[in-house]
Design a protein around this motif. Structure first.
Motif, mmCIF file in Angstrom:
data_model
loop_
_atom_site.group_PDB
_atom_site.id
_atom_site.type_symbol
_atom_site.label_atom_id
_atom_site.label_comp_id
_atom_site.label_asym_id
_atom_site.label_seq_id
_atom_site.Cartn_x
_atom_site.Cartn_y
_atom_site.Cartn_z
ATOM 1 N N GLY A 61 13.737 -7.750 -3.331
ATOM 2 C CA GLY A 61 12.374 -8.032 -2.869
ATOM 3 C C GLY A 61 11.585 -6.760 -2.622
ATOM 4 N N ILE A 62 12.253 -5.744 -2.061
ATOM 5 C CA ILE A 62 11.591 -4.445 -1.850
ATOM 6 C C ILE A 62 11.225 -3.830 -3.203
ATOM 7 N N PHE A 70 3.162 -2.970 -2.759
ATOM 8 C CA PHE A 70 3.182 -3.911 -1.628
ATOM 9 C C PHE A 70 1.862 -4.668 -1.457
ATOM 10 N N ALA A 71 1.146 -4.827 -2.575
ATOM 11 C CA ALA A 71 -0.105 -5.594 -2.527
ATOM 12 C C ALA A 71 0.180 -7.095 -2.539
ATOM 13 N N GLU A 72 1.338 -7.480 -3.093
ATOM 14 C CA GLU A 72 1.675 -8.899 -3.220
ATOM 15 C C GLU A 72 2.591 -9.360 -2.091
ATOM 16 N N PHE A 155 6.072 -7.948 3.946
ATOM 17 C CA PHE A 155 6.434 -6.540 4.136
ATOM 18 C C PHE A 155 5.863 -6.043 5.463
ATOM 19 N N THR A 156 6.586 -6.371 6.509
ATOM 20 C CA THR A 156 6.174 -6.027 7.867
ATOM 21 C C THR A 156 6.541 -4.568 8.155
ATOM 22 N N ASP A 157 6.185 -4.121 9.359
ATOM 23 C CA ASP A 157 6.526 -2.754 9.763
ATOM 24 C C ASP A 157 8.027 -2.493 9.662
ATOM 25 N N GLN A 158 8.809 -3.538 9.938
ATOM 26 C CA GLN A 158 10.260 -3.352 9.875
ATOM 27 C C GLN A 158 10.711 -2.876 8.507
#
Lengths: 169, 126
Positions: A61-62, A70-72, A155-158
């Motif tokens: 996923g990354i 990370f636009a999607e 895609f959170t801060d984590q």
């Protein structure tokens, strides 16, 4: 908060490949129940196969998210294949290697190889664990035309911290 | 140039892998959604696999034109309009609309995607 099932990204080639590792530890509480001591025998802690799939999903996923900066919003949509040929126990290191098969506007398909470093032999030899092939959806482009929140809740801060701490951001 | 039978066999293999169905379930008139249980993400999977298997390039909308079904000028009250039917026939020359034309309910649109329709679509690309 997301539950992160990889410890570190060790390779990242944009849109092509991502490799992550996870150290399985007896400090993880779920291992004490999977499987707990009972009438049939002593405790046998085994890292659950479902969490191996989740580790691959996070690795792949990354890679899929990173391919488009990370636009999607990248959501696991399908497990095409998942095979496992050995159990994973505390003290071992899982290695998730994901490669991109195809990515377009609607989503992506990935192939994954899972290996394990056992450590007891004193070498870093990787032993085969299985293969996990996945499909991801870019959910804002879903075929049903459903709307989702604007902020990227995948895609959170984590995840971004994991990227940064692995030296990839 | 592969024969119709050869293309069909390869399409069957793609559908067996993508949908986890048995060989003998994939007959020419089986529908992807109704008979083979395909969901929306499977269509993307099938497109990717067909591209790889036949070394062709497919725009997902060519094979599964969802945007027609989301367009108000083509769908009213959940039914495809005359104009919509015309557009769909134009977009999907290989599909069989006989059954769908009877009720035109968008929820039943999946039944136009038969294995035969996919095979003919692939042949048109080779």
């Amino acid at each position: 908060m997301r539950w992160i099932w990889i410890d570190r990204i060790v390779e990242l080639e944009k849109g092509v490949r991502c490799v992550a590792i996870k150290n399985v530890s007896l400090a993880e509480e779920h291992l004490h129940d999977h499987f707990a001591k009972d009438d049939r025998g002593p405790a046998t802690p085994i890292h659950p196969a479902s969490l191996i799939i989740e580790g691959m999903a996070q690795t792949a996923g990354i890679m899929v998210g990173h391919a488009r900066d990370f636009a999607e919003k990248v959501i696991l949509a399908k497990i095409g294949k998942a095979t496992f040929e050995r159990d994973i126990v505390p003290g071992q290191t899982l290695v998730f290697s994901a490669t991109m098969d195809r990515i377009d506007e609607a989503g992506a398909s990935t192939s994954g190889v899972v290996e394990v470093i056992d450590h007891t032999s004193g070498s870093n030899e990787r032993l085969p664990v299985g293969n996990i092939d996945l499909m991801f959806s870019h959910i804002d482009k879903n075929m049903r035309g459903l709307a989702f929140p604007e902020h990227n809740f995948v895609f959170t801060d984590q995840f971004m911290d994991l990227m940064r701490n692995s030296g990839f951001a | 140039m592969p024969t119709h039978e050869e293309v069909f066999e390869q399409v069957r293999e793609v559908l067996v892998d993508a949908l986890g169905v048995d060989d003998d379930e994939v007959t020419a008139d089986a529908t992807l959604t109704g008979d083979l249980g395909a969901e929306s993400i499977d269509f993307l999977d099938i497109v990717f696999r067909l591209e790889k298997a036949f070394s062709i390039k497919i725009n997902q909308e060519e094979l599964f034109p969802q945007n027609v079904l989301q367009d108000e000028q083509y769908v009213q009250d959940g039914k495809v309009t005359d104009k919509g039917m015309e557009e769909l026939r134009k977009r999907l020359p290989h599909a069989n609309f006989d059954k769908f034309d009877a009720d035109r309910d968008v929820n039943n649109f999946g039944e136009v995607f038969t294995v035969e329709a996919v095979t003919k679509f692939v042949e048109s690309k080779l």
